[in-house]
Design a protein around this motif. Structure first.
Motif, PDB file in Angstrom:
ATOM      1  N   GLY A 163       0.761  -1.286  -0.022  1.00 41.85           N
ATOM      2  CA  GLY A 163       0.212   0.112   0.155  1.00 41.85           C
ATOM      3  C   GLY A 163       0.850   1.113  -0.078  1.00 41.85           C
ATOM      4  N   VAL A 164       1.888   1.343   0.532  1.00 39.20           N
ATOM      5  CA  VAL A 164       2.963   2.369   0.810  1.00 39.20           C
ATOM      6  C   VAL A 164       3.528   2.770  -0.603  1.00 39.20           C
ATOM      7  N   MET A 165       3.809   1.451  -1.223  1.00 38.33           N
ATOM      8  CA  MET A 165       4.716   1.631  -2.297  1.00 38.33           C
ATOM      9  C   MET A 165       3.567   2.161  -3.557  1.00 38.33           C
ATOM     10  N   ALA A 166       2.351   1.695  -3.381  1.00 39.53           N
ATOM     11  CA  ALA A 166       1.228   2.394  -4.269  1.00 39.53           C
ATOM     12  C   ALA A 166       1.120   3.739  -4.261  1.00 39.53           C
ATOM     13  N   LEU A 167       1.276   4.369  -2.766  1.00 39.81           N
ATOM     14  CA  LEU A 167       1.205   5.566  -2.492  1.00 39.81           C
ATOM     15  C   LEU A 167       2.251   6.275  -3.007  1.00 39.81           C
ATOM     16  N   PHE A 168       3.613   5.705  -2.948  1.00 35.75           N
ATOM     17  CA  PHE A 168       4.849   6.386  -3.412  1.00 35.75           C
ATOM     18  C   PHE A 168       4.763   6.663  -4.882  1.00 35.75           C
ATOM     19  N   HIS A 169       4.034   5.675  -5.633  1.00 31.30           N
ATOM     20  CA  HIS A 169       4.141   5.800  -7.057  1.00 31.30           C
ATOM     21  C   HIS A 169       3.035   7.106  -7.497  1.00 31.30           C
ATOM     22  N   SER A 170       2.022   7.204  -6.700  1.00 31.97           N
ATOM     23  CA  SER A 170       0.981   8.217  -6.945  1.00 31.97           C
ATOM     24  C   SER A 170       1.500   9.679  -6.665  1.00 31.97           C
ATOM     25  N   THR A 171       2.735   9.587  -5.686  1.00 36.65           N
ATOM     26  CA  THR A 171       3.299  10.719  -5.524  1.00 36.65           C
ATOM     27  C   THR A 171       4.634  11.297  -6.546  1.00 36.65           C
ATOM     28  N   ASP A 172       4.622  10.649  -7.514  1.00 30.14           N
ATOM     29  CA  ASP A 172       5.671  10.710  -8.551  1.00 30.14           C
ATOM     30  C   ASP A 172       7.131  10.294  -7.780  1.00 30.14           C
ATOM     31  N   LEU A 173       6.890   9.283  -7.188  1.00 34.61           N
ATOM     32  CA  LEU A 173       8.220   8.773  -6.526  1.00 34.61           C
ATOM     33  C   LEU A 173       8.812   9.848  -5.396  1.00 34.61           C
ATOM     34  N   ASP A 174       8.052  10.519  -4.736  1.00 35.68           N
ATOM     35  CA  ASP A 174       8.457  11.429  -3.609  1.00 35.68           C
ATOM     36  C   ASP A 174       8.496  10.820  -2.245  1.00 35.68           C
ATOM     37  N   TRP A 175       9.501  10.331  -1.493  1.00 39.75           N
ATOM     38  CA  TRP A 175       9.317   9.642  -0.208  1.00 39.75           C
ATOM     39  C   TRP A 175       8.592  11.009   0.644  1.00 39.75           C
ATOM     40  N   GLU A 176       9.141  12.153   0.666  1.00 40.25           N
ATOM     41  CA  GLU A 176       8.680  13.017   1.661  1.00 40.25           C
ATOM     42  C   GLU A 176       7.127  13.258   1.546  1.00 40.25           C
ATOM     43  N   GLU A 177       6.667  13.406   0.190  1.00 41.33           N
ATOM     44  CA  GLU A 177       5.234  13.354   0.002  1.00 41.33           C
ATOM     45  C   GLU A 177       4.518  12.239   0.592  1.00 41.33           C
ATOM     46  N   THR A 178       5.184  11.071   0.245  1.00 44.06           N
ATOM     47  CA  THR A 178       4.680   9.631   0.641  1.00 44.06           C
ATOM     48  C   THR A 178       4.366   9.804   2.179  1.00 44.06           C
ATOM     49  N   THR A 179       5.453  10.119   2.798  1.00 48.99           N
ATOM     50  CA  THR A 179       5.586  10.033   4.338  1.00 48.99           C
ATOM     51  C   THR A 179       4.619  10.976   5.001  1.00 48.99           C
ATOM     52  N   TYR A 180       4.429  12.026   4.483  1.00 46.49           N
ATOM     53  CA  TYR A 180       3.464  13.222   4.813  1.00 46.49           C
ATOM     54  C   TYR A 180       1.776  12.671   4.681  1.00 46.49           C
ATOM     55  N   GLN A 181       1.807  11.979   3.312  1.00 39.17           N
ATOM     56  CA  GLN A 181       0.456  11.382   3.261  1.00 39.17           C
ATOM     57  C   GLN A 181       0.087  10.152   4.047  1.00 39.17           C
ATOM     58  N   LEU A 182       1.072   9.367   4.377  1.00 31.70           N
ATOM     59  CA  LEU A 182       0.915   8.370   5.047  1.00 31.70           C
ATOM     60  C   LEU A 182       0.794   8.621   6.623  1.00 31.70           C
ATOM     61  N   LEU A 183       1.320   9.688   7.188  1.00 33.31           N
ATOM     62  CA  LEU A 183       1.462  10.094   8.467  1.00 33.31           C
ATOM     63  C   LEU A 183      -0.172  10.861   8.680  1.00 33.31           C
ATOM     64  N   ALA A 184      -0.674  11.447   7.620  1.00 34.53           N
ATOM     65  CA  ALA A 184      -1.907  12.036   7.783  1.00 34.53           C
ATOM     66  C   ALA A 184      -2.914  11.196   8.010  1.00 34.53           C
ATOM     67  N   ALA A 185      -2.899   9.934   7.086  1.00 36.90           N
ATOM     68  CA  ALA A 185      -4.061   8.984   7.194  1.00 36.90           C
ATOM     69  C   ALA A 185      -3.914   8.268   8.794  1.00 36.90           C
ATOM     70  N   ALA A 186      -2.916   8.276   9.235  1.00 40.80           N
ATOM     71  CA  ALA A 186      -2.757   7.501  10.611  1.00 40.80           C
ATOM     72  C   ALA A 186      -3.003   8.580  11.414  1.00 40.80           C
TER      73      ALA A 186
END
Length: 425
Positions: A163-186
């Motif tokens: 699920g995180v990898m799917a999110l990572f690809h949806s953010t154009d391979l941006d780990w900072e944006e992925t971390t932000y969205q992941l933490l937001a959902a949490a």
């Protein structure tokens, strides 16, 4: 009867296999039953058999009755052309063929299966409780229970990492944006996971990073886009946020992205979990000066990570749980249990996903070590296991127990579970 039971019989060869003969009368000797196929196609791959005097290598398909082959239209599917044996429970005289017209031998297992084994399986399925083997689970050797929980934990990590990898690809391979969205959902803590996730998609991190030195502006963007600045008679602080939001939303073209206020759930929540306070805490976390992603993946010390997460929001939130209503004793700082929840549900999956991305197992090992450092979650599922006498001490145990419960016990997949298999044996 279920196909799962037939898979179990074949995989472990739990039937009388002396003088085996197919329904067609040919002698059969199993060199290797093959490997269970979790994907589409025949049920077992890489099987090795002697049928008559000829050695065959290929796939094996299982059904309750031979007619199911026709019902599933396998005779027209080229993926089943490599099937070397069809195993069934009910004996039927139906000639089966591959798409090229060649015959497929069939083996019937019902007449070769111990009825006591079948009875034990049916007893498990007949249980109506949360855990089918509840009355017997403590009879299983601890090493087998541990092995099952270990496997389940790894499966859970892999699924969450996907699920995180799917999110990572949806953010154009941006780990900072992925971390932000992941933490937001949490930060939604299940009840408000979806609106928090939507908010993070509406407001890109790069916009917020421009204002991380100004908490007021950070809150204005988040609360305004969340649709939570709607008071007709706002107090002084909310009025200031409204003014900032109108300016910044126009500047960053966020007005069309404003969420309706009814997106957020308040019912039955304790004040400490109100979305307003959680959003204020989240805003404070985003004021972190350095890379939040780097800070979260560079250590396997849970104490360090929990210090990062246990943020205290701005001064307004020291006396408010929501706008316009003053409270005497506000638990403003993110609590220890809540921080542990973020570690379990955001940081651990992030580390596992990054392990795959970098092809470095050490990051997954860090994730596991973190789970071993954090106390077990206390919820309905963990309490069920504890009541059965299964110790749930760390987050590793609790996450594993949740996985076993949801994906094996609730689905009654006892024959895919090492505990269930051990009881049947």
């Amino acid at each position: 009867m279920s196909e799962e039971f037939i898979y179990f019989l074949w995989q472990f060869q739990y039937f009388r296999n002396t003088d085996l003969r197919t329904i067609e009368g040919e002698s059969l000797r199993v060199i290797h039953p093959g490997y269970r196929n979790p994907d589409a196609g025949p049920d077992f791959t890489h099987a090795r058999l002697f049928i008559g005097d000829v050695e065959w290598v290929g796939t094996v398909e299982a059904h309750i009755r031979a007619a199911d082959w026709l019902l599933h239209r396998h005779q027209y599917d080229r993926a089943y052309d490599n099937v070397i044996l069809h195993i069934v429970w009910e004996k039927e005289s139906i000639a089966l063929k591959r798409s090229d017209g060649s015959a497929i031998p069939t083996l019937c297992l019902s007449e070769r299966t111990d009825r006591a084994l079948l009875q034990r399986y049916q007893t498990l399925l007949a249980e109506s409780g949360d855990i089918p083997c509840a009355g017997q689970v403590t009879n299983v050797e601890p090493v087998r229970r541990t092995a099952m929980f270990d496997m389940a934990l790894l499966q859970r990590l892999e699924r969450k990492a996907a699920g995180v990898m799917a999110l990572f690809h949806s953010t154009d391979l941006d780990w900072e944006e992925t971390t932000y969205q992941l933490l937001a959902a949490a930060f939604g803590f299940q009840v408000n996971t979806e609106p928090f996730g939507q908010l993070s998609r509406q407001v890109p991190l790069k916009i917020l990073q421009k204002h991380r030195d100004n908490l007021l502006q950070m809150e204005a963007i988040l609360f305004g886009t969340a649709g939570l600045l709607g008071s007709e008679k706002p107090d002084e602080y909310e009025a200031e946020l409204q003014r900032e939001y109108r300016f910044l939303a126009t500047k960053y073209q966020l007005l069309t992205k404003k969420m309706p206020s009814y997106s957020w759930k308040w019912s039955k929540l304790r004040p400490a979990n109100f979305p307003t306070l959680r959003l204020a805490q989240f805003a404070r976390l985003l004021t972190f000066k350095n890379s939040l992603f780097s800070a979260l993946i560079q250590t396997d010390d849970s104490a360090v990570l929990l210090r990062h997460l246990k943020v205290t929001p701005g001064s307004y939130w020291q006396t408010h749980y929501r706008f316009g209503k003053t409270s005497d004793k506000v638990l403003a700082t993110l609590g220890h249990t809540a921080a542990e929840n973020l570690l379990i549900n955001a940081i651990v999956p992030l580390l596992t996903a990054y392990s795959h991305y970098k092809d470095q197992p050490d990051y997954r090992e860090r994730a596991i070590r973190l789970l071993e450092q954090v106390p077990a979650e206390n919820n309905r599922v963990t309490r069920i296991w504890e009541q059965l006498g299964i110790p749930i001490r760390t987050a590793f145990d609790s996450q594993a127990s949740i996985e076993v419960y949801k994906n094996y016990c609730q689905l009654k997949k006892c024959l895919s579970c090492q505990i269930g298999i051990s009881l049947l044996k």
